[in-house]
Scaffold this motif. Structure first.
Motif, mmCIF file in Angstrom:
data_model
loop_
_atom_site.group_PDB
_atom_site.id
_atom_site.type_symbol
_atom_site.label_atom_id
_atom_site.label_comp_id
_atom_site.label_asym_id
_atom_site.label_seq_id
_atom_site.Cartn_x
_atom_site.Cartn_y
_atom_site.Cartn_z
ATOM 1 N N GLN A 126 0.598 -1.157 -0.067
ATOM 2 C CA GLN A 126 -0.069 0.036 -0.047
ATOM 3 C C GLN A 126 0.976 1.286 -0.057
ATOM 4 O OE1 GLN A 126 -2.446 -0.966 3.429
ATOM 5 N NE2 GLN A 126 -4.349 -0.879 2.126
ATOM 6 N N LYS A 127 1.902 1.297 0.921
ATOM 7 C CA LYS A 127 2.869 2.324 0.645
ATOM 8 C C LYS A 127 3.458 2.529 -0.763
ATOM 9 C CE LYS A 127 3.885 1.940 5.788
ATOM 10 N NZ LYS A 127 4.951 1.684 6.661
ATOM 11 N N ALA A 128 3.822 1.186 -1.326
ATOM 12 C CA ALA A 128 4.676 1.540 -2.582
ATOM 13 C C ALA A 128 3.370 1.869 -3.607
ATOM 14 C CB ALA A 128 5.056 0.108 -3.160
ATOM 15 N N ILE A 129 2.372 1.519 -3.532
ATOM 16 C CA ILE A 129 1.203 2.199 -4.502
ATOM 17 C C ILE A 129 0.961 3.632 -4.306
ATOM 18 C CG2 ILE A 129 -1.045 1.892 -5.005
ATOM 19 C CD1 ILE A 129 -1.058 -1.264 -4.824
ATOM 20 N N SER A 130 0.828 4.023 -2.944
ATOM 21 C CA SER A 130 0.620 5.331 -2.693
ATOM 22 C C SER A 130 1.923 6.240 -3.104
ATOM 23 C CB SER A 130 0.689 5.639 -1.040
ATOM 24 O OG SER A 130 0.419 6.939 -0.724
ATOM 25 N N TYR A 131 3.016 5.759 -3.279
ATOM 26 C CA TYR A 131 4.058 6.298 -3.721
ATOM 27 C C TYR A 131 4.024 6.473 -5.188
ATOM 28 C CZ TYR A 131 8.643 7.321 -5.524
ATOM 29 O OH TYR A 131 9.850 8.009 -6.337
ATOM 30 N N ALA A 132 3.639 5.646 -5.866
ATOM 31 C CA ALA A 132 3.482 5.445 -7.390
ATOM 32 C C ALA A 132 2.331 6.685 -7.619
ATOM 33 C CB ALA A 132 3.184 4.012 -7.951
ATOM 34 N N TRP A 209 -4.945 10.166 4.962
ATOM 35 C CA TRP A 209 -4.360 9.052 4.629
ATOM 36 C C TRP A 209 -5.346 8.187 3.904
ATOM 37 C CZ3 TRP A 209 -3.784 10.047 10.495
ATOM 38 C CH2 TRP A 209 -2.499 10.476 10.645
ATOM 39 N N HIS A 210 -4.810 7.584 2.711
ATOM 40 C CA HIS A 210 -5.868 6.995 1.952
ATOM 41 C C HIS A 210 -5.132 5.593 1.474
ATOM 42 C CE1 HIS A 210 -7.853 6.945 -2.437
ATOM 43 N NE2 HIS A 210 -8.579 6.402 -1.655
ATOM 44 N N LYS A 211 -5.870 4.645 1.661
ATOM 45 C CA LYS A 211 -5.285 3.231 1.632
ATOM 46 C C LYS A 211 -5.125 2.723 0.241
ATOM 47 C CE LYS A 211 -7.016 1.754 5.960
ATOM 48 N NZ LYS A 211 -8.026 0.546 6.815
ATOM 49 N N ARG A 212 -5.954 2.947 -0.769
ATOM 50 C CA ARG A 212 -5.846 2.658 -2.124
ATOM 51 C C ARG A 212 -5.852 1.143 -2.350
ATOM 52 N NH1 ARG A 212 -4.529 7.024 -4.739
ATOM 53 N NH2 ARG A 212 -3.502 8.643 -4.065
ATOM 54 N N ARG A 213 -5.366 0.546 -3.231
ATOM 55 C CA ARG A 213 -5.344 -0.675 -3.637
ATOM 56 C C ARG A 213 -4.365 -1.601 -2.560
ATOM 57 N NH1 ARG A 213 -9.573 1.007 -4.913
ATOM 58 N NH2 ARG A 213 -10.413 1.113 -7.099
ATOM 59 N N THR A 214 -4.554 -2.894 -2.457
ATOM 60 C CA THR A 214 -3.778 -3.588 -1.610
ATOM 61 C C THR A 214 -3.076 -4.809 -2.217
ATOM 62 O OG1 THR A 214 -5.819 -5.258 -1.614
ATOM 63 C CG2 THR A 214 -5.625 -3.637 0.173
ATOM 64 N N TRP A 220 -3.610 -2.562 -11.062
ATOM 65 C CA TRP A 220 -3.583 -2.505 -12.494
ATOM 66 C C TRP A 220 -5.128 -2.332 -13.146
ATOM 67 C CZ3 TRP A 220 -0.048 -3.110 -16.554
ATOM 68 C CH2 TRP A 220 -0.496 -3.498 -17.820
ATOM 69 N N ARG A 221 -5.922 -3.037 -12.711
ATOM 70 C CA ARG A 221 -7.304 -2.699 -13.127
ATOM 71 C C ARG A 221 -7.699 -1.153 -12.800
ATOM 72 N NH1 ARG A 221 -11.989 -6.379 -10.582
ATOM 73 N NH2 ARG A 221 -11.489 -4.900 -8.600
ATOM 74 N N GLN A 222 -7.217 -0.434 -11.750
ATOM 75 C CA GLN A 222 -7.644 0.890 -11.374
ATOM 76 C C GLN A 222 -6.829 1.645 -12.499
ATOM 77 O OE1 GLN A 222 -6.057 2.295 -7.733
ATOM 78 N NE2 GLN A 222 -6.543 4.290 -8.050
ATOM 79 N N VAL A 223 -5.627 1.754 -12.490
ATOM 80 C CA VAL A 223 -4.767 2.511 -13.579
ATOM 81 C C VAL A 223 -5.153 2.357 -14.929
ATOM 82 C CG1 VAL A 223 -3.079 3.083 -11.839
ATOM 83 C CG2 VAL A 223 -2.672 1.098 -13.390
ATOM 84 N N GLY A 294 11.022 1.017 -0.851
ATOM 85 C CA GLY A 294 11.941 1.385 -2.012
ATOM 86 C C GLY A 294 11.946 0.493 -3.058
ATOM 87 N N LEU A 295 12.275 -0.957 -2.807
ATOM 88 C CA LEU A 295 12.323 -1.859 -3.925
ATOM 89 C C LEU A 295 10.721 -2.134 -4.370
ATOM 90 C CD1 LEU A 295 14.684 -4.339 -2.036
ATOM 91 C CD2 LEU A 295 14.964 -3.209 -4.205
ATOM 92 N N ILE A 296 9.700 -2.199 -3.450
ATOM 93 C CA ILE A 296 8.446 -2.402 -4.172
ATOM 94 C C ILE A 296 7.810 -1.361 -4.977
ATOM 95 C CG2 ILE A 296 5.997 -3.271 -3.471
ATOM 96 C CD1 ILE A 296 7.228 -4.455 -0.764
ATOM 97 N N SER A 297 8.505 -0.389 -4.515
ATOM 98 C CA SER A 297 8.084 0.816 -5.261
ATOM 99 C C SER A 297 8.212 0.842 -6.839
ATOM 100 C CB SER A 297 8.409 2.382 -4.644
ATOM 101 O OG SER A 297 7.743 2.584 -3.346
ATOM 102 N N ILE A 298 9.252 -0.067 -7.229
ATOM 103 C CA ILE A 298 9.886 -0.070 -8.652
ATOM 104 C C ILE A 298 8.595 -0.927 -9.357
ATOM 105 C CG2 ILE A 298 11.577 -0.975 -10.148
ATOM 106 C CD1 ILE A 298 13.601 -0.799 -7.771
ATOM 107 N N PRO A 299 8.194 -1.872 -9.026
ATOM 108 C CA PRO A 299 7.205 -2.375 -9.917
ATOM 109 C C PRO A 299 5.901 -1.751 -9.529
ATOM 110 C CG PRO A 299 7.660 -3.821 -8.019
ATOM 111 C CD PRO A 299 8.641 -3.023 -8.052
ATOM 112 N N ALA A 300 5.699 -0.993 -8.665
ATOM 113 C CA ALA A 300 4.393 -0.454 -8.430
ATOM 114 C C ALA A 300 4.528 0.815 -9.561
ATOM 115 C CB ALA A 300 4.365 0.258 -7.112
ATOM 116 N N VAL A 301 5.563 1.604 -9.551
ATOM 117 C CA VAL A 301 5.482 2.513 -10.650
ATOM 118 C C VAL A 301 5.324 1.988 -12.003
ATOM 119 C CG1 VAL A 301 7.220 4.307 -11.654
ATOM 120 C CG2 VAL A 301 6.945 4.046 -9.230
ATOM 121 N N PHE A 302 6.079 0.701 -12.268
ATOM 122 C CA PHE A 302 5.773 0.300 -13.613
ATOM 123 C C PHE A 302 4.287 -0.075 -13.895
ATOM 124 C CE2 PHE A 302 10.240 0.661 -13.793
ATOM 125 C CZ PHE A 302 10.567 0.562 -15.268
#
Length: 325
Positions: A126-132, A209-214, A220-223, A294-302
């Protein structure tokens, strides 16, 4: 009553409990809470009853019609001068309502929106998705924030508007802008705010604070649907599409070309991608104070950029090139 907080809900009693608990701690108390249960099978009525003696809370159950129409239903039954719309998966810090009140006192506005952040209790994904979704190095600059590449368009997870303005605009549109009805309707509403000549701006301190997707599948479906919605919004409002909105598609095509060229360049074509990955890793690690995030944010951003880019390109090809829409 000055403020009415409108919350559409669908099968999320636990999250509503967290939101209501956070609203109990608000330093500014001049608000009511309107919960609209949108045809849920698992309702939050008992949760709302728990807070009946603490908050000025009103619970309504209606047949399922989607979040936009549920917000309209709630606003029709609200009594505040201003309506504050938040998602059921949001949590408010104690100063959230006070920040809104302070901004309106400093400079009146017909409508506004606030940013979001990841809470320490959120999962690493959730933190990585929030960053993305919020980083200036992804589409945070397109979506709006302290640094932005486009006019600020408030989103429905954290949006406020004068109730009479909301009613004059007719609320959220029943039109579908993507394969799922909840994508694009908030941008449509924001566009109509500006087209109606009303003032609208970012309230930077009115964050939540917004939880977004889990997980990445839901993300992917959201974006992907958001990319589809952007083209459909452009067909209704030509001004809704600007060069910055095509950046995820450019990134998607560019990534594919760099990967295809890699065998012919001894991998040198991948250097821009590797530098971008390093930038994301460093920035997210520093922001979240976590190497793992930081590592999980990489696939989240892609996922975020390519999912949006593919939806955008698919909708553009179908509706603008083949004209099948």
């Amino acid at each position: 009553m000055k403020y009415s907080i409108i919350v559409p809900v669908y099968n999320r009693p636990d999250e509503v409990d967290e939101l209501l608990e956070s609203l109990c701690s608000q330093t500014l108390k001049d608000f009511e809470v309107v919960i609209v249960e949108d045809g849920s099978q698992v309702t939050c009525k008992d949760v709302c009853n728990k807070y009946a003696g603490i908050l000025d809370i009103h619970y309504y159950y209606k047949e399922n019609s989607g979040p936009g129409q549920s917000r309209n239903y709630g606003v029709e039954r609200a009594s505040g001068k201003y309506v504050v719309i938040v998602d059921s998966d949001a949590v408010t810090p104690p100063g959230y309502m006070q920040a809104i009140d302070d901004e309106l006192s400093r400079q009146p506005s017909d409508a506004w929106g606030g940013p979001d952040a990841a809470h320490e209790s959120f999962t690493d994904i959730q933190k990585a998705i929030s960053y993305a979704m919020t980083s200036f190095f992804t589409t945070g600059g397109i979506r709006g924030g302290k640094k932005q590449l486009d006019r600020f368009y408030p989103r429905s997870f954290n949006l406020g508007v004068k109730r009479d303005v909301y009613q004059a605009l007719g609320g959220f549109s029943p039109l579908r802008f993507s394969k799922m009805s909840l994508y694009g309707e908030d941008i449509d509403f924001s566009i109509r705010i500006y087209k109606g000549g009303y003032s609208c701006r970012l309230f930077p301190e009115a964050w939540l604070w917004h939880k977004r997707r889990t997980d990445f599948r839901r993300f992917w479906r959201q974006v992907y649907n958001s990319g589809i919605a952007r083209i459909n919004l452009w067909r209704k409002y030509p001004e809704a599409l600007k060069p910055v909105h095509a950046l995820p598609s450019v990134f998607t095509i560019g990534t594919a070309l760099l990967l295809l060229l890699a065998p012919f360049t001894c991998g040198l074509s991948l250097l821009p991608l590797l530098l971008y990955i390093l930038l994301i890793f460093i920035d997210s690690t520093l922001r979240n104070r976590s190497l793992k995030v930081g590592l999980i944010s990489i696939p989240a951003v892609f996922v975020q950029l390519i999912g949006y880019g593919i939806g955008f390109l698919e909708s553009w090809w179908t509706n603008c090139v083949r004209k099948n829409g």
